[in-house]
Design a protein around this motif. Structure first.
Motif, PDB file in Angstrom:
ATOM      1  N   ILE A  13     -34.690 -34.634  45.638  1.00 19.13           N
ATOM      2  CA  ILE A  13     -33.287 -34.975  45.403  1.00 19.13           C
ATOM      3  C   ILE A  13     -33.154 -35.373  43.939  1.00 19.13           C
ATOM      4  O   ILE A  13     -34.007 -36.094  43.409  1.00 19.13           O
ATOM      5  CB  ILE A  13     -32.847 -36.172  46.284  1.00 19.13           C
ATOM      6  N   THR A  14     -32.090 -34.921  43.291  1.00 20.38           N
ATOM      7  CA  THR A  14     -31.803 -35.355  41.925  1.00 20.38           C
ATOM      8  C   THR A  14     -30.568 -36.238  41.949  1.00 20.38           C
ATOM      9  O   THR A  14     -29.587 -35.931  42.622  1.00 20.38           O
ATOM     10  CB  THR A  14     -31.592 -34.147  40.988  1.00 20.38           C
ATOM     11  N   VAL A  15     -30.655 -37.338  41.198  1.00 24.65           N
ATOM     12  CA  VAL A  15     -29.546 -38.270  41.026  1.00 24.65           C
ATOM     13  C   VAL A  15     -29.290 -38.365  39.529  1.00 24.65           C
ATOM     14  O   VAL A  15     -30.203 -38.677  38.760  1.00 24.65           O
ATOM     15  CB  VAL A  15     -29.901 -39.668  41.599  1.00 24.65           C
ATOM     16  N   ILE A  16     -28.051 -38.051  39.121  1.00 24.27           N
ATOM     17  CA  ILE A  16     -27.700 -38.039  37.697  1.00 24.27           C
ATOM     18  C   ILE A  16     -26.363 -38.739  37.492  1.00 24.27           C
ATOM     19  O   ILE A  16     -25.448 -38.584  38.299  1.00 24.27           O
ATOM     20  CB  ILE A  16     -27.579 -36.591  37.160  1.00 24.27           C
ATOM     21  N   GLN A  17     -26.254 -39.446  36.375  1.00 21.39           N
ATOM     22  CA  GLN A  17     -24.989 -40.054  35.983  1.00 21.39           C
ATOM     23  C   GLN A  17     -24.813 -39.815  34.491  1.00 21.39           C
ATOM     24  O   GLN A  17     -25.719 -40.055  33.703  1.00 21.39           O
ATOM     25  CB  GLN A  17     -25.017 -41.558  36.297  1.00 21.39           C
ATOM     26  N   ASN A  18     -23.661 -39.291  34.089  1.00 18.41           N
ATOM     27  CA  ASN A  18     -23.393 -38.981  32.679  1.00 18.41           C
ATOM     28  C   ASN A  18     -22.341 -39.931  32.111  1.00 18.41           C
ATOM     29  O   ASN A  18     -21.358 -40.226  32.769  1.00 18.41           O
ATOM     30  CB  ASN A  18     -22.888 -37.535  32.542  1.00 18.41           C
ATOM     31  N   ASN A  19     -22.562 -40.370  30.875  1.00 19.16           N
ATOM     32  CA  ASN A  19     -21.650 -41.288  30.198  1.00 19.16           C
ATOM     33  C   ASN A  19     -21.086 -40.680  28.932  1.00 19.16           C
ATOM     34  O   ASN A  19     -21.531 -39.619  28.477  1.00 19.16           O
ATOM     35  CB  ASN A  19     -22.397 -42.571  29.813  1.00 19.16           C
ATOM     36  N   GLY A  20     -20.133 -41.380  28.343  1.00 18.22           N
ATOM     37  CA  GLY A  20     -19.563 -40.979  27.065  1.00 18.22           C
ATOM     38  C   GLY A  20     -18.929 -39.600  27.150  1.00 18.22           C
ATOM     39  O   GLY A  20     -18.269 -39.266  28.129  1.00 18.22           O
ATOM     40  N   ILE A  21     -19.161 -38.790  26.140  1.00 18.34           N
ATOM     41  CA  ILE A  21     -18.545 -37.462  26.102  1.00 18.34           C
ATOM     42  C   ILE A  21     -19.093 -36.534  27.185  1.00 18.34           C
ATOM     43  O   ILE A  21     -18.529 -35.477  27.433  1.00 18.34           O
ATOM     44  CB  ILE A  21     -18.676 -36.794  24.720  1.00 18.34           C
ATOM     45  N   PHE A  22     -20.163 -36.942  27.848  1.00 15.50           N
ATOM     46  CA  PHE A  22     -20.749 -36.122  28.901  1.00 15.50           C
ATOM     47  C   PHE A  22     -20.140 -36.431  30.275  1.00 15.50           C
ATOM     48  O   PHE A  22     -20.472 -35.793  31.256  1.00 15.50           O
ATOM     49  CB  PHE A  22     -22.269 -36.315  28.930  1.00 15.50           C
ATOM     50  N   ASN A  23     -19.240 -37.408  30.332  1.00 21.10           N
ATOM     51  CA  ASN A  23     -18.547 -37.768  31.566  1.00 21.10           C
ATOM     52  C   ASN A  23     -17.262 -36.951  31.627  1.00 21.10           C
ATOM     53  O   ASN A  23     -16.255 -37.311  31.024  1.00 21.10           O
ATOM     54  CB  ASN A  23     -18.246 -39.270  31.575  1.00 21.10           C
ATOM     55  N   ASP A  24     -17.278 -35.863  32.364  1.00 25.77           N
ATOM     56  CA  ASP A  24     -16.148 -34.928  32.365  1.00 25.77           C
ATOM     57  C   ASP A  24     -14.951 -35.402  33.184  1.00 25.77           C
ATOM     58  O   ASP A  24     -13.884 -34.795  33.116  1.00 25.77           O
ATOM     59  CB  ASP A  24     -16.595 -33.536  32.826  1.00 25.77           C
ATOM     60  N   LEU A  25     -15.074 -36.487  33.937  1.00 22.97           N
ATOM     61  CA  LEU A  25     -13.938 -37.016  34.698  1.00 22.97           C
ATOM     62  C   LEU A  25     -13.285 -38.217  34.020  1.00 22.97           C
ATOM     63  O   LEU A  25     -12.211 -38.645  34.434  1.00 22.97           O
ATOM     64  CB  LEU A  25     -14.384 -37.458  36.101  1.00 22.97           C
ATOM     65  N   ASN A  26     -13.950 -38.792  33.025  1.00 24.45           N
ATOM     66  CA  ASN A  26     -13.504 -40.052  32.428  1.00 24.45           C
ATOM     67  C   ASN A  26     -13.342 -41.130  33.499  1.00 24.45           C
ATOM     68  O   ASN A  26     -12.471 -41.990  33.428  1.00 24.45           O
ATOM     69  CB  ASN A  26     -12.224 -39.880  31.614  1.00 24.45           C
TER      70      ASN A  26
END
Length: 132
Positions: free
Chosen positions: A80-93
């Motif tokens: 299983i992969t768990v990922i969280q993106n922040n800043g400009i990589f957060n496409d939902l804001n």
């Protein structure tokens, strides 16, 4: 107007909800990496990981465990992969965590930049511990 993440988490727009509690809603990603790819979104607007406090962060982690267990039971993945993106990589804001099944030859990967570290790990450690 609420952000799309808030709308999804609070079921104000169509979403495929698979789990929710007082703090979070878990929905299927509409552009999945694998079947079962799930997003965990807080119901309260939180844009960034650094804004999380105890209640939603605990609910997010608990949900990631439940989703991982369900994905493992249903799809029998290799992991299983768990990922969280922040800043400009957060496409939902809006804060969201991805949880999805992985298979040995699925083609998903982590591409590392080709840079050489010019500073020692001890120096990096000393820089970071000053922030706590």
């Amino acid at each position: 107007m609420k952000c799309i993440g808030c709308q999804l988490a609070n079921k104000e727009v169509e979403a495929y909800v698979i789990y929710e509690d007082e703090w979070i809603t878990c929905i299927l990603d509409i552009d999945p990496i694998q079947e079962g790819h799930t997003l965990i979104l807080p119901k309260k607007h939180i844009e960034d990981l650094r804004q999380l406090n105890n209640e939603p962060s605990q609910a997010i982690m608990n949900a990631s465990i439940k989703i991982s267990q369900a994905l493992t039971k249903r799809y029998k993945p290799d992991g299983i992969t768990v990922i969280q993106n922040n800043g400009i990589f957060n496409d939902l804001n809006h804060y969201h965590m991805h949880v999805f099944p992985r298979y040995l030859e699925d083609g998903f990967g982590w591409t590392e930049p080709n840079i050489e570290q010019s500073i020692s790990l001890n120096e990096v450690k000393n820089k970071l511990i000053q922030c706590f």
